[in-house]
Each structure stands twice: as C-alpha cells, then as structure tokens.
Write a protein that holds these residues in place. Structure first.
Motif, mmCIF file in Angstrom:
data_model
loop_
_atom_site.group_PDB
_atom_site.id
_atom_site.type_symbol
_atom_site.label_atom_id
_atom_site.label_comp_id
_atom_site.label_asym_id
_atom_site.label_seq_id
_atom_site.Cartn_x
_atom_site.Cartn_y
_atom_site.Cartn_z
ATOM 1 N N SER A 110 18.165 -10.042 -4.298
ATOM 2 C CA SER A 110 17.005 -9.355 -4.845
ATOM 3 C C SER A 110 15.742 -10.085 -4.414
ATOM 4 C CB SER A 110 17.080 -9.277 -6.372
ATOM 5 O OG SER A 110 17.044 -10.575 -6.929
ATOM 6 N N TYR A 111 14.702 -9.305 -4.212
ATOM 7 C CA TYR A 111 13.407 -9.844 -3.811
ATOM 8 C C TYR A 111 12.322 -9.108 -4.571
ATOM 9 C CZ TYR A 111 16.164 -11.651 0.048
ATOM 10 O OH TYR A 111 17.127 -12.278 0.786
ATOM 11 N N THR A 112 11.148 -9.719 -4.651
ATOM 12 C CA THR A 112 10.022 -9.064 -5.301
ATOM 13 C C THR A 112 9.200 -8.311 -4.261
ATOM 14 O OG1 THR A 112 8.525 -10.941 -5.023
ATOM 15 C CG2 THR A 112 9.875 -10.913 -7.021
ATOM 16 N N ILE B 48 11.229 -5.879 -8.862
ATOM 17 C CA ILE B 48 12.114 -6.328 -7.793
ATOM 18 C C ILE B 48 12.844 -5.150 -7.169
ATOM 19 C CG2 ILE B 48 12.507 -8.600 -8.840
ATOM 20 C CD1 ILE B 48 15.282 -7.557 -9.704
ATOM 21 N N PHE B 49 13.488 -5.423 -6.020
ATOM 22 C CA PHE B 49 14.404 -4.458 -5.418
ATOM 23 C C PHE B 49 15.672 -5.199 -5.025
ATOM 24 C CE2 PHE B 49 11.780 -6.073 -2.019
ATOM 25 C CZ PHE B 49 12.657 -6.280 -0.960
ATOM 26 N N ILE B 50 16.791 -4.483 -4.982
ATOM 27 C CA ILE B 50 18.093 -5.090 -4.738
ATOM 28 C C ILE B 50 18.699 -4.518 -3.465
ATOM 29 C CG2 ILE B 50 20.452 -5.344 -5.619
ATOM 30 C CD1 ILE B 50 19.253 -5.353 -8.410
ATOM 31 N N ARG C 273 24.983 -9.386 -3.150
ATOM 32 C CA ARG C 273 23.700 -8.702 -3.244
ATOM 33 C C ARG C 273 22.591 -9.733 -3.383
ATOM 34 N NH1 ARG C 273 26.188 -6.812 -8.218
ATOM 35 N NH2 ARG C 273 25.662 -8.331 -9.799
ATOM 36 N N THR D 10 15.718 -0.017 -7.036
ATOM 37 C CA THR D 10 14.396 -0.604 -7.232
ATOM 38 C C THR D 10 14.105 -0.675 -8.723
ATOM 39 O OG1 THR D 10 13.308 1.543 -7.071
ATOM 40 C CG2 THR D 10 13.503 0.258 -5.040
ATOM 41 N N TYR D 11 13.413 -1.715 -9.107
ATOM 42 C CA TYR D 11 12.989 -1.932 -10.486
ATOM 43 C C TYR D 11 11.483 -2.145 -10.473
ATOM 44 C CZ TYR D 11 17.916 -2.540 -11.658
ATOM 45 O OH TYR D 11 19.256 -2.334 -11.834
#
Length: 77
Positions: free
Chosen positions: A61-63, A45-47, A59, A41-42
């Motif tokens: 990624s989404y917000t 976003i998360f991966i 992979r 997680t950032y």
C-alpha cells in the motif's frame, strides 16, 4: 501523473482492477520494481496486489502523496 491529490484519486479509482508496474525509490540510487494489480483505493491510500511473491509480499500500500512527490511511480499495462 496529475499534480493534485484529488486528480490522482480520480485516476486511480477509474483504473481499479488493471495491471500496474510500481517503481519505488528505495534509496539514493536504488529503485524496486513490482508487478501487480491495482486492487482498492481508500481515502488516504491505495493497495496493489502483487503477481508473484517477491520477498513474501502479497500486497503493498502507498499513499497518494507518494505519487505526488515521485517516491512511487505507476505505469499501467
């Protein structure tokens, strides 16, 4: 899913490394389903690392907003 971005971030941070099913709205009546593992997680976003190479994706990624607006839904296994 919770109804605020801060709560969504907390929930996902606690579940890093767990298997997840991701359902993504791909159009009016189309839903793509992906299987993978919540990787990282950032702040925005998360991966998710995918189990199989569906369409050569490794992979995605989404917000967090995608979860909040129900464009993406997660189900943990």
């Amino acid at each position: 899913m919770p109804n605020s971005i801060a709560k969504i971030k907390e929930l996902l941070n606690a579940r890093i490394g767990q298997k997840v099913i991701v359902k993504v709205q791909a159009g009016r009546k189309r839903v793509n389903t992906l299987h993978g593992t919540l990787a990282k997680t950032y702040p925005a976003i998360f991966i998710v690392h995918l189990n199989s190479s569906e369409d050569d994706l490794q992979r995605v990624s989404y917000t967090y907003t995608d979860l909040l607006t129900h464009n993406v839904s997660l189900a943990f296994e």
